[in-house]
Design a protein around this motif. Structure first.
Motif, PDB file in Angstrom:
ATOM      1  N   VAL A 135      33.817  29.133  46.065  1.00 37.18           N
ATOM      2  CA  VAL A 135      33.822  29.663  44.703  1.00 37.18           C
ATOM      3  C   VAL A 135      32.459  30.226  44.304  1.00 37.18           C
ATOM      4  O   VAL A 135      32.377  31.370  43.849  1.00 37.18           O
ATOM      5  N   PRO A 136      31.353  29.495  44.482  1.00 36.96           N
ATOM      6  CA  PRO A 136      30.062  30.085  44.112  1.00 36.96           C
ATOM      7  C   PRO A 136      29.707  31.314  44.953  1.00 36.96           C
ATOM      8  O   PRO A 136      29.081  32.246  44.453  1.00 36.96           O
ATOM      9  N   GLN A 137      30.129  31.349  46.198  1.00 44.16           N
ATOM     10  CA  GLN A 137      29.870  32.517  47.046  1.00 44.16           C
ATOM     11  C   GLN A 137      30.625  33.741  46.533  1.00 44.16           C
ATOM     12  O   GLN A 137      30.073  34.846  46.474  1.00 44.16           O
ATOM     13  N   ILE A 138      31.874  33.539  46.162  1.00 40.10           N
ATOM     14  CA  ILE A 138      32.680  34.659  45.663  1.00 40.10           C
ATOM     15  C   ILE A 138      32.149  35.118  44.312  1.00 40.10           C
ATOM     16  O   ILE A 138      32.069  36.319  44.037  1.00 40.10           O
ATOM     17  N   LYS A 139      31.746  34.160  43.462  1.00 37.30           N
ATOM     18  CA  LYS A 139      31.136  34.517  42.170  1.00 37.30           C
ATOM     19  C   LYS A 139      29.908  35.395  42.389  1.00 37.30           C
ATOM     20  O   LYS A 139      29.753  36.431  41.746  1.00 37.30           O
ATOM     21  N   GLU A 197      41.478  31.944  41.697  1.00 40.91           N
ATOM     22  CA  GLU A 197      41.739  31.546  40.311  1.00 40.91           C
ATOM     23  C   GLU A 197      40.562  30.741  39.765  1.00 40.91           C
ATOM     24  O   GLU A 197      40.102  30.979  38.650  1.00 40.91           O
ATOM     25  N   ALA A 198      40.048  29.802  40.551  1.00 42.39           N
ATOM     26  CA  ALA A 198      38.895  28.999  40.126  1.00 42.39           C
ATOM     27  C   ALA A 198      37.657  29.883  39.941  1.00 42.39           C
ATOM     28  O   ALA A 198      36.872  29.691  39.001  1.00 42.39           O
ATOM     29  N   THR A 199      37.488  30.863  40.816  1.00 40.84           N
ATOM     30  CA  THR A 199      36.360  31.793  40.706  1.00 40.84           C
ATOM     31  C   THR A 199      36.459  32.601  39.417  1.00 40.84           C
ATOM     32  O   THR A 199      35.483  32.708  38.666  1.00 40.84           O
ATOM     33  N   TYR A 200      37.616  33.163  39.150  1.00 40.86           N
ATOM     34  CA  TYR A 200      37.808  33.969  37.945  1.00 40.86           C
ATOM     35  C   TYR A 200      37.622  33.121  36.691  1.00 40.86           C
ATOM     36  O   TYR A 200      37.002  33.565  35.724  1.00 40.86           O
ATOM     37  N   LYS A 201      38.138  31.914  36.703  1.00 35.92           N
ATOM     38  CA  LYS A 201      37.974  31.038  35.535  1.00 35.92           C
ATOM     39  C   LYS A 201      36.507  30.680  35.325  1.00 35.92           C
ATOM     40  O   LYS A 201      36.027  30.617  34.197  1.00 35.92           O
ATOM     41  N   ALA A 202      35.778  30.447  36.417  1.00 34.78           N
ATOM     42  CA  ALA A 202      34.353  30.135  36.308  1.00 34.78           C
ATOM     43  C   ALA A 202      33.580  31.337  35.772  1.00 34.78           C
ATOM     44  O   ALA A 202      32.696  31.183  34.918  1.00 34.78           O
ATOM     45  N   ALA A 223      34.843  33.679  33.881  1.00 34.42           N
ATOM     46  CA  ALA A 223      35.260  33.822  32.482  1.00 34.42           C
ATOM     47  C   ALA A 223      34.548  32.800  31.594  1.00 34.42           C
ATOM     48  O   ALA A 223      34.151  33.122  30.465  1.00 34.42           O
ATOM     49  N   ALA A 224      34.359  31.583  32.098  1.00 29.24           N
ATOM     50  CA  ALA A 224      33.658  30.546  31.328  1.00 29.24           C
ATOM     51  C   ALA A 224      32.220  30.957  31.046  1.00 29.24           C
ATOM     52  O   ALA A 224      31.646  30.569  30.023  1.00 29.24           O
ATOM     53  N   GLN A 225      31.638  31.740  31.940  1.00 28.05           N
ATOM     54  CA  GLN A 225      30.273  32.238  31.759  1.00 28.05           C
ATOM     55  C   GLN A 225      30.254  33.569  31.014  1.00 28.05           C
ATOM     56  O   GLN A 225      29.207  34.199  30.908  1.00 28.05           O
ATOM     57  N   LYS A 226      31.427  33.999  30.556  1.00 28.41           N
ATOM     58  CA  LYS A 226      31.586  35.257  29.835  1.00 28.41           C
ATOM     59  C   LYS A 226      31.228  36.477  30.678  1.00 28.41           C
ATOM     60  O   LYS A 226      30.809  37.511  30.168  1.00 28.41           O
ATOM     61  N   LEU A 227      31.403  36.344  31.976  1.00 24.59           N
ATOM     62  CA  LEU A 227      31.179  37.463  32.880  1.00 24.59           C
ATOM     63  C   LEU A 227      32.467  38.230  33.132  1.00 24.59           C
ATOM     64  O   LEU A 227      32.439  39.398  33.499  1.00 24.59           O
ATOM     65  N   LEU A 228      33.597  37.548  32.937  1.00 22.13           N
ATOM     66  CA  LEU A 228      34.914  38.189  32.980  1.00 22.13           C
ATOM     67  C   LEU A 228      35.625  37.895  31.673  1.00 22.13           C
ATOM     68  O   LEU A 228      35.369  36.875  31.032  1.00 22.13           O
ATOM     69  N   GLU A 229      36.532  38.797  31.298  1.00 22.79           N
ATOM     70  CA  GLU A 229      37.407  38.587  30.148  1.00 22.79           C
ATOM     71  C   GLU A 229      38.826  38.409  30.666  1.00 22.79           C
ATOM     72  O   GLU A 229      39.241  39.120  31.578  1.00 22.79           O
ATOM     73  N   ILE A 230      39.544  37.478  30.081  1.00 23.93           N
ATOM     74  CA  ILE A 230      40.953  37.290  30.415  1.00 23.93           C
ATOM     75  C   ILE A 230      41.758  38.021  29.348  1.00 23.93           C
ATOM     76  O   ILE A 230      41.610  37.732  28.159  1.00 23.93           O
ATOM     77  N   ARG A 231      42.570  38.963  29.766  1.00 28.23           N
ATOM     78  CA  ARG A 231      43.434  39.693  28.833  1.00 28.23           C
ATOM     79  C   ARG A 231      44.872  39.468  29.254  1.00 28.23           C
ATOM     80  O   ARG A 231      45.402  40.181  30.107  1.00 28.23           O
ATOM     81  N   ARG A 232      45.462  38.462  28.683  1.00 31.37           N
ATOM     82  CA  ARG A 232      46.843  38.147  29.026  1.00 31.37           C
ATOM     83  C   ARG A 232      47.766  39.173  28.406  1.00 31.37           C
ATOM     84  O   ARG A 232      47.558  39.547  27.263  1.00 31.37           O
ATOM     85  N   PRO A 233      48.745  39.658  29.052  1.00 30.64           N
ATOM     86  CA  PRO A 233      49.175  39.420  30.424  1.00 30.64           C
ATOM     87  C   PRO A 233      48.598  40.442  31.406  1.00 30.64           C
ATOM     88  O   PRO A 233      49.073  40.553  32.531  1.00 30.64           O
ATOM     89  N   LEU A 234      47.554  41.168  31.004  1.00 30.97           N
ATOM     90  CA  LEU A 234      47.034  42.271  31.814  1.00 30.97           C
ATOM     91  C   LEU A 234      46.206  41.843  33.014  1.00 30.97           C
ATOM     92  O   LEU A 234      46.181  42.518  34.032  1.00 30.97           O
TER      93      LEU A 234
END
Length: 108
Positions: free
Chosen positions: A18-22, A58-63, A65-76
């Protein structure tokens, strides 16, 4: 902007993924491959490219998003944050304080 995004990379299998992918995603932003507002690959698509479990992406994207580096736009889906990430991030960006060398606990 670069047109071909090098999603794939050679991970260090002895380190948590996960940290590597981030770090890889953030490096793609710095390199100009990804821009604010750009849609990320689907979880399944990115997992297939990297040959990892979907739960890892999924864990990478959530991490991210938690750092505000990604935005989650459901359902997009997931998008590069419009307000916090830009190439050559400045003092107001979460990237300015991001420590690429600090391992994160709890990820495999």
């Amino acid at each position: 902007m670069n047109t071909t995004i090098p999603w794939s990379f050679l991970p260090d299998r002895e380190q948590p993924l996960v940290p590597q992918i981030k770090s890889h995603v953030i490096a793609l932003v710095y390199a100009g491959y990804l821009w604010p507002g750009q849609k990320m690959l689907s979880i399944a698509g990115f997992a297939k490219i990297l040959g990892v479990n979907k739960k890892t992406i999924e864990a990478t994207y959530k991490a991210l998003a938690a750092q505000k580096l990604l935005e989650i736009r459901r359902p997009l889906g997931y998008f590069i944050s419009r307000h916090s990430i830009h190439s050559g991030a400045g003092n107001g960006s979460p990237l300015a304080a991001f420590d690429f060398n600090t391992p994160e606990e709890g990820y495999d």
